[in-house]
Design a protein around this motif. Structure first.
Motif, PDB file in Angstrom:
ATOM      1  N   ILE A  80     -44.849  28.552  16.582  1.00 56.70           N
ATOM      2  CA  ILE A  80     -44.099  27.995  17.681  1.00 56.70           C
ATOM      3  C   ILE A  80     -45.006  27.029  18.667  1.00 56.70           C
ATOM      4  CG2 ILE A  80     -42.631  28.801  19.848  1.00 56.70           C
ATOM      5  CD1 ILE A  80     -41.784  31.453  18.284  1.00 56.70           C
ATOM      6  N   TYR A  81     -44.620  25.855  18.652  1.00 60.34           N
ATOM      7  CA  TYR A  81     -45.347  25.034  19.429  1.00 60.34           C
ATOM      8  C   TYR A  81     -44.796  25.080  20.846  1.00 60.34           C
ATOM      9  CZ  TYR A  81     -46.588  22.954  15.035  1.00 60.34           C
ATOM     10  OH  TYR A  81     -46.797  22.588  13.587  1.00 60.34           O
ATOM     11  N   TYR A  82     -45.711  24.869  21.901  1.00 59.60           N
ATOM     12  CA  TYR A  82     -45.200  25.028  23.102  1.00 59.60           C
ATOM     13  C   TYR A  82     -45.940  24.200  24.218  1.00 59.60           C
ATOM     14  CZ  TYR A  82     -49.353  27.639  24.861  1.00 59.60           C
ATOM     15  OH  TYR A  82     -50.347  28.001  25.080  1.00 59.60           O
ATOM     16  N   ASN A  83     -45.223  23.775  25.336  1.00 61.52           N
ATOM     17  CA  ASN A  83     -45.875  22.805  26.311  1.00 61.52           C
ATOM     18  C   ASN A  83     -46.203  23.758  27.449  1.00 61.52           C
ATOM     19  OD1 ASN A  83     -45.785  21.420  28.922  1.00 61.52           O
ATOM     20  ND2 ASN A  83     -44.806  19.816  27.491  1.00 61.52           N
ATOM     21  N   LYS A  84     -47.964  23.701  27.392  1.00 57.84           N
ATOM     22  CA  LYS A  84     -48.472  24.443  28.349  1.00 57.84           C
ATOM     23  C   LYS A  84     -48.372  24.107  29.661  1.00 57.84           C
ATOM     24  CE  LYS A  84     -52.484  23.174  25.896  1.00 57.84           C
ATOM     25  NZ  LYS A  84     -53.714  23.032  25.323  1.00 57.84           N
ATOM     26  N   PHE A 144     -49.795  26.269  20.374  1.00 57.74           N
ATOM     27  CA  PHE A 144     -49.066  27.051  19.634  1.00 57.74           C
ATOM     28  C   PHE A 144     -49.206  28.415  19.687  1.00 57.74           C
ATOM     29  CE2 PHE A 144     -52.559  26.645  16.615  1.00 57.74           C
ATOM     30  CZ  PHE A 144     -52.682  27.955  16.146  1.00 57.74           C
ATOM     31  N   PHE A 145     -48.136  29.275  19.320  1.00 55.89           N
ATOM     32  CA  PHE A 145     -48.458  30.855  19.087  1.00 55.89           C
ATOM     33  C   PHE A 145     -47.668  31.279  18.069  1.00 55.89           C
ATOM     34  CE2 PHE A 145     -45.098  30.286  22.510  1.00 55.89           C
ATOM     35  CZ  PHE A 145     -43.986  30.990  21.728  1.00 55.89           C
ATOM     36  N   LYS A 146     -48.173  32.484  17.455  1.00 59.51           N
ATOM     37  CA  LYS A 146     -47.590  33.295  16.398  1.00 59.51           C
ATOM     38  C   LYS A 146     -46.092  34.008  16.920  1.00 59.51           C
ATOM     39  CE  LYS A 146     -51.549  34.713  15.496  1.00 59.51           C
ATOM     40  NZ  LYS A 146     -53.101  35.343  14.777  1.00 59.51           N
ATOM     41  N   LEU A 172     -61.994  17.049  12.481  1.00 65.50           N
ATOM     42  CA  LEU A 172     -60.550  17.489  12.782  1.00 65.50           C
ATOM     43  C   LEU A 172     -60.408  17.814  14.016  1.00 65.50           C
ATOM     44  CD1 LEU A 172     -59.706  19.569   9.611  1.00 65.50           C
ATOM     45  CD2 LEU A 172     -59.028  17.374  10.097  1.00 65.50           C
ATOM     46  N   PRO A 173     -58.951  17.507  14.783  1.00 68.03           N
ATOM     47  CA  PRO A 173     -58.842  18.321  16.258  1.00 68.03           C
ATOM     48  C   PRO A 173     -58.906  19.315  16.113  1.00 68.03           C
ATOM     49  CG  PRO A 173     -57.218  16.394  15.470  1.00 68.03           C
ATOM     50  CD  PRO A 173     -57.993  16.708  14.149  1.00 68.03           C
ATOM     51  N   GLU A 174     -59.148  20.081  17.355  1.00 69.39           N
ATOM     52  CA  GLU A 174     -59.200  21.797  17.458  1.00 69.39           C
ATOM     53  C   GLU A 174     -57.991  22.393  17.127  1.00 69.39           C
ATOM     54  OE1 GLU A 174     -60.154  24.989  20.810  1.00 69.39           O
ATOM     55  OE2 GLU A 174     -60.450  22.850  21.366  1.00 69.39           O
ATOM     56  N   MET A 175     -56.830  21.752  17.311  1.00 65.36           N
ATOM     57  CA  MET A 175     -55.511  22.367  17.219  1.00 65.36           C
ATOM     58  C   MET A 175     -55.188  22.516  15.757  1.00 65.36           C
ATOM     59  SD  MET A 175     -51.733  21.465  18.538  1.00 65.36           S
ATOM     60  CE  MET A 175     -50.473  22.479  18.202  1.00 65.36           C
ATOM     61  N   PHE A 176     -55.686  21.620  15.077  1.00 67.94           N
ATOM     62  CA  PHE A 176     -55.647  21.312  13.438  1.00 67.94           C
ATOM     63  C   PHE A 176     -56.551  22.656  12.827  1.00 67.94           C
ATOM     64  CE2 PHE A 176     -53.802  18.865  10.311  1.00 67.94           C
ATOM     65  CZ  PHE A 176     -54.217  19.425   9.203  1.00 67.94           C
ATOM     66  N   ILE A 177     -57.666  22.704  13.337  1.00 67.61           N
ATOM     67  CA  ILE A 177     -58.661  23.611  12.849  1.00 67.61           C
ATOM     68  C   ILE A 177     -57.972  25.183  13.039  1.00 67.61           C
ATOM     69  CG2 ILE A 177     -60.896  24.657  13.027  1.00 67.61           C
ATOM     70  CD1 ILE A 177     -61.966  21.934  13.592  1.00 67.61           C
ATOM     71  N   ASP A 178     -57.560  25.260  14.457  1.00 67.05           N
ATOM     72  CA  ASP A 178     -56.956  26.661  14.447  1.00 67.05           C
ATOM     73  C   ASP A 178     -55.450  26.878  13.821  1.00 67.05           C
ATOM     74  OD1 ASP A 178     -58.786  26.621  16.745  1.00 67.05           O
ATOM     75  OD2 ASP A 178     -57.108  26.198  18.280  1.00 67.05           O
TER      76      ASP A 178
END
Length: 426
Positions: free
Chosen positions: A150-154, A294-296, A364-370
């Protein structure tokens, strides 16, 4: 329906075969490829395909790759029609499991075990080629793996004093707060009901555990399992809370993505193929990308699910037509394509390929690595429900998902209708 369509074309003569062959008056071979990455909506994927084709043609000057490009739903419709008349392209894209099986049983896809011999076969992540196999033979070469966070807007969360929810009750409180403050909580394009199906699948997983839904589909279980009925009821609870964007049942996925990209909706569940829009896509403002996390999918209190269990699995793979007049050239091309795709798709399109990637060598961007890290520690990946099913059952599942979100049927009716459709296939 697909089984009938695919099998109806089996008795055609050789003259009804594919259109691949020589081009012009010379000896140049034309390999026809059909894919679903238009330049407009899938810029990075489209560009990679074009680059791979260019490289292949440079290395194989006697071969011309001719492409036809359609959107996802148009592609799925056209491939059925082409199969029924033995006019499949020489190379095309297929999904795994239930989608692929009727084409294999109808003699439409060529076995690719010869292509997988040696280093190429060893390069695939365990389990990926198996998802494209029937009776021990591979009929597709997977290109990608996906999970759906689930992608979210911080920024929206911060402005509304919200934190990432850990439980589904927390999640519903997030929804309530956003609704009370005039913000659209979730955008979903359920005109393409596979998007809504993912929400149902996660609830089924979190309530019943990782095998409950799959068991109902493979008939070792039932859709009338209380956990699956409860999952359907929770979808309608979200509807009652006003969780979803206005008009969601009439919006395509691309249309529904707009409110999230325009910061008008707080959350958007979608496959990890969307990562470029939040990391590397130069057409997306960096200010926006910096706001996306994003979160699970949260745990349901009292449920049997695991927070590291995901909806996802292998995405599309390449097939070669059994009736292709240029089958050897087509197989040579798909082998080349898979190898090149694995080399460039991570950085070029944010794709997690089905072949092994040494991320230590990539910037790679951090979000992608995550997300890659989440994939590495996933306890389970449940393959999309409609992909697990036969084509006719999948279509009914998607119709029922739309009816469930539209509150045209009850949770109990949703379960019963699934049971009837699947029981008819036994």
């Amino acid at each position: 329906m697909m089984t009938a369509i695919v099998l109806s074309g089996c008795g055609g003569g050789d003259d009804a075969g594919d259109g691949g062959g020589t081009a012009g008056g010379g000896d140049k071979v034309t390999v026809k490829m059909m894919h679903l990455w238009p330049a407009g909506s899938s810029k990075q994927h489209h560009g990679i395909v074009e680059d791979i084709i260019k490289q292949y043609e440079e290395e194989n000057p006697d071969v011309k790759i001719e492409t036809e490009i359609l959107s996802n739903d148009q592609y799925k419709e056209k491939i059925k029609v082409l199969a029924s008349s033995n006019q499949l392209p020489d190379v095309g894209l297929t999904w795994a499991a239930g989608f692929l099986r009727p084409y294999v049983e109808g003699g439409k896809f060529a076995a690719l075990d010869d292509v997988l011999e040696g280093e190429l076969g060893e390069s695939f992540i365990s389990g990926t080629t198996e998802a494209f196999s029937v009776d021990g033979k591979a009929y597709g070469l997977p290109l990608e793996l996906n999970i759906a966070p689930i992608y979210y807007n911080k920024r929206i969360f911060e402005e509304n004093n919200l934190e990432v929810p850990e439980t589904f009750d927390d999640f519903k409180n997030v929804v309530k707060t956003l609704v009370d403050n005039g913000v659209t909580p979730i955008t979903v394009g359920n005109k393409e009901p596979w998007t809504g199906s993912m929400w149902y699948m996660y609830l089924a997983d979190r309530i019943g555990g990782k095998e409950t839904l799959t068991n109902a589909i493979n008939r070792s279980g039932s859709f009338e399992d209380p956990a699956l009925v409860q999952a359907a009821a929770e979808i309608q609870n979200l509807v009652d809370l006003g969780a979803f964007v206005k008009g969601y049942n009439g919006l395509s996925n691309e249309e529904a993505k707009g409110p999230f990209m325009n910061e008008k909706a707080a959350m958007y569940m979608m496959g990890s193929w969307e990562l470029p829009n939040f990391t590397t896509n130069e057409d997306v403002p960096q200010e926006f990308k910096d706001q996306i996390g994003f979160f699970k999918f949260p745990l349901v209190e009292g449920g049997k699910g695991d927070i590291n269990s995901f909806v996802g699995g292998p995405g599309v793979g390449l097939f070669v037509s059994e009736n292709s007049k240029v089958q050897q050239e087509a197989k040579d091309f798909v082998k080349f394509f898979v190898q090149k795709w694995g080399e460039v798709s991570v950085t070029g399109a944010g794709v997690i390929p089905a072949t092994k990637v040494d991320t230590s060598q990539l910037d790679l961007p951090e979000m992608f690595i995550d997300v890659l890290d989440e994939l590495n520690k996933a306890s389970n990946i449940t393959l999309y429900a409609d992909v697990q099913m036969s084509a006719s059952a999948a279509q009914e599942h998607l119709n029922l998902i739309q009816s469930l979100f539209g509150k045209e049927i009850t949770a109990e009716e949703f379960a019963t209708r699934h049971e009837e459709v699947l029981a008819d296939e036994e």
